[in-house]
Scaffold this motif. Structure first.
Motif, PDB file in Angstrom:
ATOM      1  N   MET A  12      13.658  -2.910   1.009  1.00  0.00           N
ATOM      2  CA  MET A  12      12.930  -2.724  -0.237  1.00  0.00           C
ATOM      3  C   MET A  12      13.662  -1.705  -1.108  1.00  0.00           C
ATOM      4  O   MET A  12      13.948  -0.592  -0.678  1.00  0.00           O
ATOM      5  CB  MET A  12      11.512  -2.262   0.054  1.00  0.00           C
ATOM      6  CG  MET A  12      10.618  -2.232  -1.168  1.00  0.00           C
ATOM      7  SD  MET A  12       8.922  -1.767  -0.758  1.00  0.00           S
ATOM      8  CE  MET A  12       8.442  -3.158   0.271  1.00  0.00           C
ATOM      9  N   SER A  13      13.954  -2.076  -2.352  1.00  0.00           N
ATOM     10  CA  SER A  13      14.641  -1.174  -3.265  1.00  0.00           C
ATOM     11  C   SER A  13      13.678  -0.113  -3.781  1.00  0.00           C
ATOM     12  O   SER A  13      12.452  -0.264  -3.727  1.00  0.00           O
ATOM     13  CB  SER A  13      15.224  -1.963  -4.435  1.00  0.00           C
ATOM     14  OG  SER A  13      14.181  -2.545  -5.206  1.00  0.00           O
ATOM     15  N   THR A  14      14.243   0.954  -4.330  1.00  0.00           N
ATOM     16  CA  THR A  14      13.413   2.022  -4.882  1.00  0.00           C
ATOM     17  C   THR A  14      12.539   1.543  -6.038  1.00  0.00           C
ATOM     18  O   THR A  14      11.339   1.865  -6.081  1.00  0.00           O
ATOM     19  CB  THR A  14      14.297   3.204  -5.326  1.00  0.00           C
ATOM     20  OG1 THR A  14      15.007   3.709  -4.190  1.00  0.00           O
ATOM     21  CG2 THR A  14      13.448   4.316  -5.933  1.00  0.00           C
ATOM     22  N   PRO A  15      13.083   0.773  -7.011  1.00  0.00           N
ATOM     23  CA  PRO A  15      12.204   0.273  -8.079  1.00  0.00           C
ATOM     24  C   PRO A  15      11.066  -0.599  -7.546  1.00  0.00           C
ATOM     25  O   PRO A  15       9.937  -0.513  -8.044  1.00  0.00           O
ATOM     26  CB  PRO A  15      13.154  -0.541  -8.965  1.00  0.00           C
ATOM     27  CG  PRO A  15      14.491   0.062  -8.732  1.00  0.00           C
ATOM     28  CD  PRO A  15      14.493   0.445  -7.285  1.00  0.00           C
ATOM     29  N   ASN A  19       7.118   0.331  -7.939  1.00  0.00           N
ATOM     30  CA  ASN A  19       6.208  -0.632  -8.562  1.00  0.00           C
ATOM     31  C   ASN A  19       5.013  -0.919  -7.648  1.00  0.00           C
ATOM     32  O   ASN A  19       3.872  -1.041  -8.113  1.00  0.00           O
ATOM     33  CB  ASN A  19       6.959  -1.931  -8.875  1.00  0.00           C
ATOM     34  CG  ASN A  19       6.122  -2.885  -9.701  1.00  0.00           C
ATOM     35  OD1 ASN A  19       5.739  -2.586 -10.822  1.00  0.00           O
ATOM     36  ND2 ASN A  19       5.819  -4.048  -9.134  1.00  0.00           N
ATOM     37  N   ILE A  20       5.265  -1.014  -6.351  1.00  0.00           N
ATOM     38  CA  ILE A  20       4.175  -1.232  -5.397  1.00  0.00           C
ATOM     39  C   ILE A  20       3.216  -0.040  -5.389  1.00  0.00           C
ATOM     40  O   ILE A  20       1.988  -0.205  -5.377  1.00  0.00           O
ATOM     41  CB  ILE A  20       4.740  -1.489  -3.987  1.00  0.00           C
ATOM     42  CG1 ILE A  20       5.404  -2.871  -3.938  1.00  0.00           C
ATOM     43  CG2 ILE A  20       3.634  -1.396  -2.936  1.00  0.00           C
ATOM     44  CD1 ILE A  20       6.094  -3.174  -2.624  1.00  0.00           C
ATOM     45  N   VAL A  24      -0.678  -0.316  -6.276  1.00  0.00           N
ATOM     46  CA  VAL A  24      -1.723   0.045  -5.317  1.00  0.00           C
ATOM     47  C   VAL A  24      -2.634   1.127  -5.892  1.00  0.00           C
ATOM     48  O   VAL A  24      -3.869   1.056  -5.765  1.00  0.00           O
ATOM     49  CB  VAL A  24      -1.093   0.512  -3.988  1.00  0.00           C
ATOM     50  CG1 VAL A  24      -2.149   1.117  -3.073  1.00  0.00           C
ATOM     51  CG2 VAL A  24      -0.404  -0.660  -3.294  1.00  0.00           C
ATOM     52  N   LEU A  25      -2.046   2.145  -6.516  1.00  0.00           N
ATOM     53  CA  LEU A  25      -2.861   3.215  -7.091  1.00  0.00           C
ATOM     54  C   LEU A  25      -3.776   2.680  -8.202  1.00  0.00           C
ATOM     55  O   LEU A  25      -4.972   2.989  -8.238  1.00  0.00           O
ATOM     56  CB  LEU A  25      -1.958   4.323  -7.646  1.00  0.00           C
ATOM     57  CG  LEU A  25      -1.219   5.177  -6.608  1.00  0.00           C
ATOM     58  CD1 LEU A  25      -0.293   6.169  -7.302  1.00  0.00           C
ATOM     59  CD2 LEU A  25      -2.215   5.919  -5.718  1.00  0.00           C
TER      60      LEU A  25
END
Length: 223
Positions: A12-15, A19-20, A24-25
């Protein structure tokens, strides 16, 4: 179409991760506000204030979901659900703004955009491997779009009563659509049927609210 399966094995990339986290927040905030709104009095200043918060958070949920689907990993279930929830969210917001005036030019543009998005998305998600959630999401989108198109033929006097039903349906449906997406991400068994359960609960909630609104309208007419 195997792109999603291969994408799932990549680091999983940082961007993507950021985004996840945002998704979620925002989803947690939107669902918490949505449940709070269901349990409290309607029509007050507090209800309108918290309702705006629900819509803002829901908009972030949908936009971050769209970014994730377009840029990182495409999943048919969530693509169809994202379009549906976004349209319901914006439609419910608009109904509270227009009220007895009925649909305006902005609502027509929103409906046309939903038709275009549905026509573009349907063959993609169906080719990618449709299931009952995809069919139910596309069917629900078609139903809401059909109603929104038909309401232009309604007598304007109807909207003084109809807007409350429309507002309730669309925002409750958007809330339980988010819950369905949550279940799809955290529950690893019974898919896609486990995602349909929140949608069924949403319909039951809408029915309960509609009965209450009808009784309130009947009481006003008697009074």
């Amino acid at each position: 179409m195997r792109t999603p399966q291969f994408a799932a094995r990549l680091p999983m990339s940082t961007p993507h991760l950021l985004n996840i986290v945002l998704h979620v927040l925002a989803g947690s905030v939107a669902m918490a506000i949505g449940v709070y709104q269901l349990a409290n009095a309607k029509g007050s200043d507090a209800h309108r204030r918290w309702g705006r918060g629900f819509c803002y958070a829901g908009l972030v949920v949908c936009l971050s979901a769209a970014l994730g689907l377009a840029a990182f990993r495409f999943l048919p279930n969530f693509a169809a659900l994202t379009v549906l929830v976004l349209y319901q969210l914006l439609g419910g917001w608009r109904s509270a703004r227009t009220r007895e005036r009925g649909p305006q030019a902005a609502d027509a543009a929103l409906t046309l955009a939903a038709v275009a998005a549905g026509a573009w998305l349907a063959p993609i998600v169906l080719a990618a491997g449709a299931n009952m959630l995809v069919y139910s999401s596309l069917g629900a989108l078609a139903s809401v779009v059909a109603y929104d198109a038909a309401r232009w033929l309604f007598p304007r006097r109807w909207f003084a009563r109809l807007w409350r039903y429309e507002h309730s349906y669309k925002l409750i449906a958007a809330l339980f659509g988010m819950v369905s997406a949550l279940v799809g991400n955290v529950v690893r068994f019974g898919q896609p049927w486990s995602q349909l359960l929140p949608l069924a609960l949403g319909f039951a909630t809408v029915g309960f609210v509609f009965v209450r609104l009808y009784r309130q309208d009947a009481a006003r007419r008697r009074g």
